[in-house]
Each structure stands twice: as C-alpha cells, then as structure tokens.
Write an enzyme that holds these catalytic residues in place. Structure first.
Site, short mmCIF file in Angstrom:
data_model
loop_
_atom_site.label_atom_id
_atom_site.label_comp_id
_atom_site.label_asym_id
_atom_site.label_seq_id
_atom_site.Cartn_x
_atom_site.Cartn_y
_atom_site.Cartn_z
N LYS A 155 28.59 51.34 46.52
CA LYS A 155 28.28 51.92 45.43
C LYS A 155 26.87 52.48 45.66
O LYS A 155 26.11 52.28 46.72
CB LYS A 155 28.06 51.02 44.29
CG LYS A 155 29.58 50.52 43.97
CD LYS A 155 29.53 49.31 42.80
CE LYS A 155 30.84 48.70 42.51
NZ LYS A 155 31.09 47.82 41.49
N TYR A 165 38.08 53.57 37.44
CA TYR A 165 37.88 52.38 36.40
C TYR A 165 38.55 52.58 35.20
O TYR A 165 38.36 52.14 34.14
CB TYR A 165 36.55 52.02 36.02
CG TYR A 165 35.58 51.66 37.16
CD1 TYR A 165 36.00 50.35 37.82
CD2 TYR A 165 34.45 52.20 37.78
CE1 TYR A 165 35.09 49.82 39.00
CE2 TYR A 165 33.77 51.79 38.76
CZ TYR A 165 33.97 50.28 39.36
OH TYR A 165 33.24 49.94 40.38
N PHE A 212 30.99 46.99 28.80
CA PHE A 212 30.22 47.18 29.99
C PHE A 212 30.27 48.25 30.89
O PHE A 212 29.56 48.95 31.48
CB PHE A 212 30.16 45.82 31.02
CG PHE A 212 31.63 45.89 31.67
CD1 PHE A 212 31.95 46.93 32.77
CD2 PHE A 212 32.43 44.81 31.33
CE1 PHE A 212 33.32 46.76 33.47
CE2 PHE A 212 33.66 44.65 31.92
CZ PHE A 212 34.19 45.79 32.87
N ARG A 250 37.96 41.28 49.60
CA ARG A 250 37.51 40.84 48.59
C ARG A 250 36.85 39.33 48.72
O ARG A 250 35.85 39.03 48.25
CB ARG A 250 38.92 40.59 47.29
CG ARG A 250 39.13 41.72 46.97
CD ARG A 250 40.44 41.51 45.91
NE ARG A 250 39.89 40.80 44.63
CZ ARG A 250 39.18 41.31 43.64
NH1 ARG A 250 38.93 42.78 43.93
NH2 ARG A 250 39.03 40.80 42.47
N THR A 289 32.31 38.94 41.76
CA THR A 289 31.86 40.10 41.07
C THR A 289 30.52 40.07 40.83
O THR A 289 29.61 40.83 41.16
CB THR A 289 32.43 40.19 39.82
OG1 THR A 289 33.78 40.57 39.93
CG2 THR A 289 32.07 41.62 39.04
N ARG A 334 27.95 40.27 48.44
CA ARG A 334 27.21 40.24 46.98
C ARG A 334 26.26 39.18 47.00
O ARG A 334 25.24 38.95 46.44
CB ARG A 334 28.31 40.09 45.92
CG ARG A 334 28.80 41.57 45.69
CD ARG A 334 30.09 41.54 44.92
NE ARG A 334 30.80 42.47 44.65
CZ ARG A 334 32.09 42.51 43.95
NH1 ARG A 334 32.78 41.46 43.95
NH2 ARG A 334 32.65 44.03 43.86
N ASN A 356 26.41 45.64 42.13
CA ASN A 356 27.10 44.64 42.76
C ASN A 356 27.65 45.13 44.27
O ASN A 356 28.31 44.50 45.01
CB ASN A 356 28.14 43.75 42.25
CG ASN A 356 29.23 44.57 41.73
OD1 ASN A 356 29.28 45.83 42.02
ND2 ASN A 356 30.23 43.87 41.38
N HIS A 374 32.80 47.41 46.07
CA HIS A 374 34.04 47.39 45.40
C HIS A 374 35.05 47.40 46.15
O HIS A 374 35.40 47.84 47.42
CB HIS A 374 34.54 48.79 44.48
CG HIS A 374 35.74 49.02 43.90
ND1 HIS A 374 35.94 48.09 42.64
CD2 HIS A 374 36.92 49.33 44.42
CE1 HIS A 374 37.39 48.45 42.67
NE2 HIS A 374 38.01 49.09 43.62
N GLU A 413 44.14 53.55 44.24
CA GLU A 413 42.74 53.99 44.34
C GLU A 413 42.63 54.96 45.81
O GLU A 413 41.86 55.71 45.67
CB GLU A 413 42.01 52.61 44.66
CG GLU A 413 41.78 52.18 43.21
CD GLU A 413 41.33 50.75 43.30
OE1 GLU A 413 40.64 50.31 44.58
OE2 GLU A 413 40.92 49.95 42.13
#
Ligand code: CMP
Length: 135
Positions: free
Chosen positions: A10, A50, A58, A86, A92, A103, A113, A116, A127
């Site tokens: 990100k 998303y 949020f 993950r 998260t 993270r 964070n 993704h 995705e």
C-alpha cells in the site's frame, strides 16, 4: 496445493521505502512473483477492490489512503500461498499483529497496515482478474 494470491504493498509501504524489505520476506519464504506493477489507483479501482467494505464507516478514509500514492501490486505463487501470505502479513491491526510478521514489525495502524493479501481462493481469483486482467 499451488495457489496464486493478490498482494498489495500500500502507499505507506512505498512512501516509507519498505518495498524491498517486504518483497524480500515473500521471496525468502519461497513464493514466486509472477506479476508486479507500480501504479497510483483511482477511487473506482479502490471501490472495486474493496467492494465488500464500501458501506463500512472505515471505508472513506481507507479509500483516501489507498489512492494517496503509488501502490505496488503483485501476484505471488506457491504452495498454499493464500494462507502463507496472510500469516506473513500478520493481523490486520498493526498494533496487535505478532512480532515477526510484516505488520507486527512495521505498522502501528489498522488502516495504514502496509500490505493486503487475498483472504480466500474466491477473493484471489476476483482480485487477480481485477488487478491483472489477462494473467
Ligand atoms: P486489508 O487486508 O487490505 O483489508 C481491508 C482493509 O481495511 C485493511 O487491510 C485495513 O487497511 C482497513 N481496515 C480494516 N479494518 C479497519 C478499521 N477498523 N479501521 C480502519 N481501517 C481498517
């Protein structure tokens, strides 16, 4: 089983100069980069990515964040790649993520964070098609 998963580094990862360190963790684990791109997305791409969150409280600041600068998007391939990524990413919320995870080691936020990773085979398929049509 060999899987592919969609990973985003990100805007905070790019701005903070953490792209190399994060990619090194995925590569050191044994995952293979099969596609990678650096680009700034618009609100439409953010909303599409998303889609399940667009109505959440949020989401508006999350949309602002993910459109605030370049993202490095990639597809990683490897055995059980979805779960493996993950686990490497961590929880998260960076404040709660375990030390040793990306993270947990580098984020103090549950919005900014850094990374993704697709959360299921169905999400990965959707995705990857969204970010890398034709792959
Ligand atoms: P990601 O794994 O990309 O999936 C959804 C994203 O929404 C998540 O990482 C965070 O960046 C963000 N997010 C999830 N929950 C919250 C929250 N409670 N507050 C702010 N951002 C959140």
């Amino acid at each position: 089983m060999t899987q592919r998963t969609l990973v985003l580094l990100k805007p905070d990862a790019v701005k903070r100069g953490l792209v190399g360190q994060i990619l090194a963790r995925f590569e050191a684990k044994g995952l293979t980069i099969v596609a990678m791109e650096h680009r700034t997305i618009d609100a439409g791409q953010a909303d599409a990515h998303y889609a399940e969150h667009v109505e959440r409280d949020f989401y508006p600041p999350l949309r602002d964040f993910v459109t605030s600068g370049p993202i490095v998007s990639l597809v990683l391939e490897g055995d059980e790649a979805i779960e493996v990524v993950r686990a490497l990413n961590g929880a998260t919320d960076g404040r709660k993520a375990a030390p040793g995870t990306i993270r947990g080691d580098f984020s103090l936020s549950n919005r900014e964070n850094l990374v993704h990773g697709s959360d299921s085979p169905e999400s990965a398929e959707r995705e990857i098609a969204l970010w890398f049509p034709g792959l």
